[in-house]
Design a protein around this motif. Structure first.
Motif, PDB file in Angstrom:
ATOM      1  N   ILE A 158      29.409  46.050  33.245  1.00  0.00           N
ATOM      2  CA  ILE A 158      28.525  45.908  34.413  1.00  0.00           C
ATOM      3  C   ILE A 158      27.365  45.002  34.027  1.00  0.00           C
ATOM      4  O   ILE A 158      27.143  44.744  32.844  1.00  0.00           O
ATOM      5  CB  ILE A 158      27.964  47.264  34.931  1.00  0.00           C
ATOM      6  N   GLY A 197      43.055  43.776  40.845  1.00  0.00           N
ATOM      7  CA  GLY A 197      41.846  43.154  41.360  1.00  0.00           C
ATOM      8  C   GLY A 197      42.129  42.386  42.627  1.00  0.00           C
ATOM      9  O   GLY A 197      43.286  42.219  43.021  1.00  0.00           O
ATOM     10  N   TRP A 224      29.715  49.348  45.168  1.00  0.00           N
ATOM     11  CA  TRP A 224      30.431  50.633  45.052  1.00  0.00           C
ATOM     12  C   TRP A 224      29.472  51.747  44.646  1.00  0.00           C
ATOM     13  O   TRP A 224      29.682  52.906  45.000  1.00  0.00           O
ATOM     14  CB  TRP A 224      31.600  50.517  44.048  1.00  0.00           C
ATOM     15  N   GLN A 250      41.167  51.964  41.970  1.00  0.00           N
ATOM     16  CA  GLN A 250      41.167  51.983  40.495  1.00  0.00           C
ATOM     17  C   GLN A 250      41.746  53.306  39.998  1.00  0.00           C
ATOM     18  O   GLN A 250      42.556  53.333  39.060  1.00  0.00           O
ATOM     19  CB  GLN A 250      39.733  51.784  39.983  1.00  0.00           C
ATOM     20  N   GLU A 269      22.898  46.582  37.476  1.00  0.00           N
ATOM     21  CA  GLU A 269      23.803  47.674  37.861  1.00  0.00           C
ATOM     22  C   GLU A 269      23.699  48.847  36.889  1.00  0.00           C
ATOM     23  O   GLU A 269      23.768  50.006  37.294  1.00  0.00           O
ATOM     24  CB  GLU A 269      25.238  47.146  37.933  1.00  0.00           C
ATOM     25  N   ALA A 293      38.848  38.464  41.979  1.00  0.00           N
ATOM     26  CA  ALA A 293      38.666  38.843  40.571  1.00  0.00           C
ATOM     27  C   ALA A 293      39.950  38.653  39.767  1.00  0.00           C
ATOM     28  O   ALA A 293      39.916  38.167  38.632  1.00  0.00           O
ATOM     29  CB  ALA A 293      38.193  40.291  40.490  1.00  0.00           C
ATOM     30  N   ASN A 319      36.905  44.718  39.850  1.00  0.00           N
ATOM     31  CA  ASN A 319      35.949  45.232  40.820  1.00  0.00           C
ATOM     32  C   ASN A 319      36.592  45.472  42.191  1.00  0.00           C
ATOM     33  O   ASN A 319      36.856  44.543  42.925  1.00  0.00           O
ATOM     34  CB  ASN A 319      34.829  44.171  40.902  1.00  0.00           C
ATOM     35  N   ASP A 346      34.392  37.974  35.859  1.00  0.00           N
ATOM     36  CA  ASP A 346      35.826  38.299  35.830  1.00  0.00           C
ATOM     37  C   ASP A 346      36.519  37.532  34.702  1.00  0.00           C
ATOM     38  O   ASP A 346      37.419  38.063  34.042  1.00  0.00           O
ATOM     39  CB  ASP A 346      36.475  37.944  37.172  1.00  0.00           C
ATOM     40  N   ASP A 379      35.624  47.208  35.674  1.00  0.00           N
ATOM     41  CA  ASP A 379      34.513  46.379  36.137  1.00  0.00           C
ATOM     42  C   ASP A 379      34.129  46.900  37.516  1.00  0.00           C
ATOM     43  O   ASP A 379      34.999  47.291  38.303  1.00  0.00           O
ATOM     44  CB  ASP A 379      34.965  44.910  36.215  1.00  0.00           C
ATOM     45  N   THR A 380      32.855  46.937  37.803  1.00  0.00           N
ATOM     46  CA  THR A 380      32.435  47.400  39.130  1.00  0.00           C
ATOM     47  C   THR A 380      31.143  46.687  39.526  1.00  0.00           C
ATOM     48  O   THR A 380      30.686  45.794  38.826  1.00  0.00           O
ATOM     49  CB  THR A 380      32.278  48.935  39.154  1.00  0.00           C
ATOM     50  N   MET A 381      30.591  47.032  40.662  1.00  0.00           N
ATOM     51  CA  MET A 381      29.367  46.357  41.099  1.00  0.00           C
ATOM     52  C   MET A 381      28.502  47.299  41.940  1.00  0.00           C
ATOM     53  O   MET A 381      28.944  48.396  42.311  1.00  0.00           O
ATOM     54  CB  MET A 381      29.719  45.096  41.902  1.00  0.00           C
TER      55      MET A 381
END
Ligand code: AMP
Length: 308
Positions: free
Chosen positions: A173, A8, A153, A131, A177, A29, A125, A238, A148-150
């Motif tokens: 998420i 992260g 992306w 990743q 999202e 993160a 993220n 996080d 974990d993402t947002m």
């Protein structure tokens, strides 16, 4: 002892909330994930990158919590990732003021040899290609890969993100999202669609309204602890991910029931993180306080009802 590999951002954050403003402080993160996971009896390492401007004392703060920082690359002459955000009065929404990727733009993660057989991998993220590269470097398939993402992306690298999502076990998420990813309003339908994309478990975070865990036809809900004071929500997601993955690394049990407990541990630790700016609260957190609040969590959700 279980091993947790964390990937992260390690960053400088400048945060503005209705209660005050910070200069550049320790953020990203990975520190939030690492500090939350450090509450458990596990070994952990962070894979990340910083610039030469990053203070050694920040790295020491992480090392002092038994987090292996040897895979945080320091780029000579480079500048550390910088993020700045400003929260609105309700603290539920924020504006990102600045994102300077700096050394993160050319980051090539290198998984340390002794973590290529980590039990759990927590992919914070970041760009989905980073990743993916971490997953590719694992020599033994981890018991659990959490991602974990947002929305950033999803907007910019949806194809790459979809490829990574195929290879993970748990995605965390937030509700917006989940809707964006699936074009579904119902979170139940959205979670089912996401499971079809790859992950066996879907965690949907709803900020101060708690988190949902989906697995096949099972649903579990954990509230967020109602707090008198929320000072700075930065890193709450996080911290949640760190508590979640740290607990699962410790138990080495990845059943639905174990993930339910992991959600509670994640929510519990996130409730501390928001009490002060940045990582400050997580740095002096004691096991006793954590256990006490866990008890509050239990009381909050327990009731006796007579069923016919
Ligand atoms: P959260 O409040 O859970 O969304 O996490 C906030 C943390 O994420 C901050 O400490 C930031 O430094 C970091 N962050 C913000 N944007 C990004 C990004 N695009 N990539 C990686 N880390 C980020």
């Amino acid at each position: 002892m279980g091993k947790l590999l964390i990937v992260g951002s390690v960053a400088f954050d400048a945060i503005e909330t209705p209660f005050g403003k910070t200069d550049k402080i320790l953020g990203g993160a990975a520190p939030f994930i690492g500090l939350a996971a450090a509450q458990f009896d596990i070994e952990s390492a962070i894979v990340s990158v910083v610039g030469e401007d990053f203070p050694q004392e920040y790295l020491d703060l992480l090392a002092d919590q038994n987090i292996d920082i040897s895979a945080i690359e320091i780029v000579k002459g480079g500048k550390t990732f910088f993020w700045s955000g400003k929260y609105h009065n309700d603290l539920n929404s924020r504006d990102t003021l600045v994102t300077e990727l700096n050394v993160m733009a050319d980051f090539n993660p290198v998984v340390p040899k002794n973590y290529k057989d980590a039990d759990v991998v927590m992919l914070g993220n970041l760009h989905p290609n980073i990743q993916m590269s971490v997953i590719d470097q694992m020599e033994v398939r981890p018991k659990l890969i959490v991602l974990d993402t947002m929305n950033f992306w999803m907007d910019n690298t949806l194809d790459e993100l979809t490829q990574v999502i195929k290879r993970i076990d748990v995605i965390t998420i937030n509700d917006e999202e989940a809707r964006q990813l699936t074009h579904e309003y119902s979170l139940v339908t959205a979670a089912a669609k996401i499971q079809q994309m790859g992950p066996k478990f879907v965690v949907i975070k709803k900020g101060e309204h708690g988190a949902l865990l989906f697995h096949k036809e099972h649903i579990f809900f954990a509230p967020a602890l109602p707090l008198k004071e929320i000072f700075d929500p930065t890193g709450a997601g996080d911290t949640f991910a760190g508590g979640f993955s740290g607990y699962l690394t410790q138990t080495e049990n990845v059943s639905f029931n174990s993930l339910k407990n992991a959600i509670i541990h994640g929510s519990n630790l996130a409730s501390f993180s928001v009490e002060r700016f940045g990582t400050e609260r997580m740095l002096d957190l004691e096991k006793k306080e954590v256990a006490q609040r866990l008890r509050q969590f239990k009381e909050l959700t327990q009731f006796d009802i007579e069923l016919q």
